[in-house]
Design a protein around this motif. Sequence first.
Motif, PDB file in Angstrom:
ATOM      1  N   LEU A  67       0.820  -1.211   0.000  1.00 45.60           N
ATOM      2  CA  LEU A  67       0.000   0.000   0.000  1.00 45.60           C
ATOM      3  C   LEU A  67       0.854   1.262   0.000  1.00 45.60           C
ATOM      4  O   LEU A  67       0.454   2.288  -0.551  1.00 45.60           O
ATOM      5  CB  LEU A  67      -0.950   0.006   1.203  1.00 45.60           C
ATOM      6  CG  LEU A  67      -1.908   1.196   1.317  1.00 45.60           C
ATOM      7  CD1 LEU A  67      -2.784   1.328   0.068  1.00 45.60           C
ATOM      8  CD2 LEU A  67      -2.780   1.083   2.565  1.00 45.60           C
ATOM      9  N   ALA A  68       2.056   1.190   0.580  1.00 48.35           N
ATOM     10  CA  ALA A  68       2.904   2.385   0.691  1.00 48.35           C
ATOM     11  C   ALA A  68       3.214   2.989  -0.669  1.00 48.35           C
ATOM     12  O   ALA A  68       3.405   4.205  -0.787  1.00 48.35           O
ATOM     13  CB  ALA A  68       4.203   2.045   1.413  1.00 48.35           C
ATOM     14  N   THR A  69       3.272   2.181  -1.699  1.00 46.83           N
ATOM     15  CA  THR A  69       3.623   2.686  -3.036  1.00 46.83           C
ATOM     16  C   THR A  69       2.437   2.662  -3.994  1.00 46.83           C
ATOM     17  O   THR A  69       2.614   2.833  -5.200  1.00 46.83           O
ATOM     18  CB  THR A  69       4.779   1.856  -3.628  1.00 46.83           C
ATOM     19  OG1 THR A  69       4.407   0.465  -3.650  1.00 46.83           O
ATOM     20  CG2 THR A  69       6.045   2.024  -2.801  1.00 46.83           C
ATOM     21  N   SER A  70       1.243   2.471  -3.466  1.00 46.42           N
ATOM     22  CA  SER A  70       0.057   2.430  -4.317  1.00 46.42           C
ATOM     23  C   SER A  70      -0.290   3.816  -4.855  1.00 46.42           C
ATOM     24  O   SER A  70      -0.178   4.822  -4.142  1.00 46.42           O
ATOM     25  CB  SER A  70      -1.140   1.900  -3.518  1.00 46.42           C
ATOM     26  OG  SER A  70      -2.341   2.065  -4.251  1.00 46.42           O
ATOM     27  N   PRO A  71      -0.736   3.909  -6.108  1.00 45.43           N
ATOM     28  CA  PRO A  71      -1.163   5.198  -6.660  1.00 45.43           C
ATOM     29  C   PRO A  71      -2.445   5.738  -6.040  1.00 45.43           C
ATOM     30  O   PRO A  71      -2.831   6.876  -6.313  1.00 45.43           O
ATOM     31  CB  PRO A  71      -1.352   4.900  -8.152  1.00 45.43           C
ATOM     32  CG  PRO A  71      -1.600   3.434  -8.230  1.00 45.43           C
ATOM     33  CD  PRO A  71      -0.794   2.828  -7.124  1.00 45.43           C
ATOM     34  N   VAL A  72      -3.113   4.963  -5.204  1.00 50.25           N
ATOM     35  CA  VAL A  72      -4.379   5.418  -4.628  1.00 50.25           C
ATOM     36  C   VAL A  72      -4.184   6.632  -3.725  1.00 50.25           C
ATOM     37  O   VAL A  72      -5.081   7.468  -3.596  1.00 50.25           O
ATOM     38  CB  VAL A  72      -5.090   4.267  -3.867  1.00 50.25           C
ATOM     39  CG1 VAL A  72      -4.384   3.946  -2.553  1.00 50.25           C
ATOM     40  CG2 VAL A  72      -6.560   4.599  -3.615  1.00 50.25           C
ATOM     41  N   TRP A  73      -2.993   6.773  -3.111  1.00 51.90           N
ATOM     42  CA  TRP A  73      -2.749   7.936  -2.257  1.00 51.90           C
ATOM     43  C   TRP A  73      -2.809   9.224  -3.070  1.00 51.90           C
ATOM     44  O   TRP A  73      -3.452  10.206  -2.675  1.00 51.90           O
ATOM     45  CB  TRP A  73      -1.376   7.820  -1.594  1.00 51.90           C
ATOM     46  CG  TRP A  73      -1.217   6.646  -0.698  1.00 51.90           C
ATOM     47  CD1 TRP A  73      -0.698   5.428  -1.041  1.00 51.90           C
ATOM     48  CD2 TRP A  73      -1.582   6.553   0.686  1.00 51.90           C
ATOM     49  NE1 TRP A  73      -0.709   4.587   0.047  1.00 51.90           N
ATOM     50  CE2 TRP A  73      -1.235   5.246   1.118  1.00 51.90           C
ATOM     51  CE3 TRP A  73      -2.143   7.440   1.591  1.00 51.90           C
ATOM     52  CZ2 TRP A  73      -1.449   4.821   2.423  1.00 51.90           C
ATOM     53  CZ3 TRP A  73      -2.357   7.024   2.898  1.00 51.90           C
ATOM     54  CH2 TRP A  73      -2.017   5.734   3.304  1.00 51.90           C
ATOM     55  N   VAL A  95      -3.094  13.186  13.465  1.00 54.80           N
ATOM     56  CA  VAL A  95      -2.935  12.826  12.057  1.00 54.80           C
ATOM     57  C   VAL A  95      -1.508  12.328  11.873  1.00 54.80           C
ATOM     58  O   VAL A  95      -0.556  13.034  12.196  1.00 54.80           O
ATOM     59  CB  VAL A  95      -3.169  14.033  11.127  1.00 54.80           C
ATOM     60  CG1 VAL A  95      -3.028  13.616   9.670  1.00 54.80           C
ATOM     61  CG2 VAL A  95      -4.536  14.647  11.379  1.00 54.80           C
ATOM     62  N   ALA A  96      -1.363  11.119  11.333  1.00 55.25           N
ATOM     63  CA  ALA A  96      -0.023  10.544  11.189  1.00 55.25           C
ATOM     64  C   ALA A  96       0.189   9.993   9.782  1.00 55.25           C
ATOM     65  O   ALA A  96      -0.754   9.569   9.102  1.00 55.25           O
ATOM     66  CB  ALA A  96       0.194   9.433  12.209  1.00 55.25           C
ATOM     67  N   GLY A  97       1.444   9.993   9.371  1.00 58.22           N
ATOM     68  CA  GLY A  97       1.860   9.322   8.154  1.00 58.22           C
ATOM     69  C   GLY A  97       1.090   9.725   6.921  1.00 58.22           C
ATOM     70  O   GLY A  97       0.780  10.899   6.697  1.00 58.22           O
ATOM     71  N   PHE A 126       9.966   4.694   4.362  1.00 58.86           N
ATOM     72  CA  PHE A 126       9.158   4.958   3.178  1.00 58.86           C
ATOM     73  C   PHE A 126       9.423   6.369   2.670  1.00 58.86           C
ATOM     74  O   PHE A 126       9.845   7.251   3.425  1.00 58.86           O
ATOM     75  CB  PHE A 126       7.660   4.833   3.483  1.00 58.86           C
ATOM     76  CG  PHE A 126       7.225   3.473   3.938  1.00 58.86           C
ATOM     77  CD1 PHE A 126       7.389   2.369   3.125  1.00 58.86           C
ATOM     78  CD2 PHE A 126       6.648   3.295   5.182  1.00 58.86           C
ATOM     79  CE1 PHE A 126       6.986   1.107   3.536  1.00 58.86           C
ATOM     80  CE2 PHE A 126       6.236   2.038   5.612  1.00 58.86           C
ATOM     81  CZ  PHE A 126       6.410   0.939   4.784  1.00 58.86           C
ATOM     82  N   LEU A 127       9.144   6.598   1.391  1.00 57.74           N
ATOM     83  CA  LEU A 127       9.113   7.960   0.878  1.00 57.74           C
ATOM     84  C   LEU A 127       7.730   8.541   1.130  1.00 57.74           C
ATOM     85  O   LEU A 127       6.730   7.810   1.109  1.00 57.74           O
ATOM     86  CB  LEU A 127       9.401   7.979  -0.627  1.00 57.74           C
ATOM     87  CG  LEU A 127      10.836   7.648  -1.055  1.00 57.74           C
ATOM     88  CD1 LEU A 127      10.904   7.574  -2.576  1.00 57.74           C
ATOM     89  CD2 LEU A 127      11.809   8.675  -0.514  1.00 57.74           C
ATOM     90  N   PRO A 128       7.636   9.859   1.350  1.00 52.03           N
ATOM     91  CA  PRO A 128       6.298  10.473   1.415  1.00 52.03           C
ATOM     92  C   PRO A 128       5.630  10.371   0.054  1.00 52.03           C
ATOM     93  O   PRO A 128       6.297  10.171  -0.975  1.00 52.03           O
ATOM     94  CB  PRO A 128       6.588  11.924   1.790  1.00 52.03           C
ATOM     95  CG  PRO A 128       7.989  12.157   1.348  1.00 52.03           C
ATOM     96  CD  PRO A 128       8.709  10.845   1.491  1.00 52.03           C
TER      97      PRO A 128
END
Length: 204
Positions: A67-73, A95-97, A126-128
Amino acid sequence: MIDIAQSGTVTRLTLQRPDKANALTADMMAMLADAVEAARDAHVLILTGAGKVFSAGMDLDAAKDGLATSPVWERLSGAIDAFPGLSIAALNGTVAGGATGMVLACDVRIAVPQARFFYPVMKLGFLPQPSDPARLAALVGPARARLILLAGQKIPAEAALQFGLIDEIVEDGDVLARADALAEDAAAATSDHVRAIKAMCAFH
């Protein structure tokens, strides 16, 4: 996991996973993005959370599944940024991450006094999300963005207000009532009027 409420020209989206501090899963992210995109005809969009935390960020089990690299963010923060009406983050707690991204994309951010803000990408490795650092720097300045992202500092509500990360601390804690009050003018106006003023406020 996501509650969608429509009242007149106002759409409210509530994160509904309080037992897990509203940690975000892939399904929740997809539901949020779908809901924001479907709300484009609303005059006001309000984002909030159930319980005492807005969101702890990404669910760590979901992180292991990519999920960390998913385009959904980016899809979600981009949809909020493109929302043609007034968007309000009514922050009921910390609010985190990655949850920071949807908050940064809102027009107005209000918070309870006990809210904290942190984005531990250095610590977690992770990258932001791509658009988050620029939005953060636009609000608080490059040095303070580095303080949050590179130095991993937790920012209390009072400092967040001073930085410009939030616009108001709601001292009685009723962020939803305050969000509803802030929504009144835009909710009562015509759609064209809301969209025109929103466009005039855009950065060039």
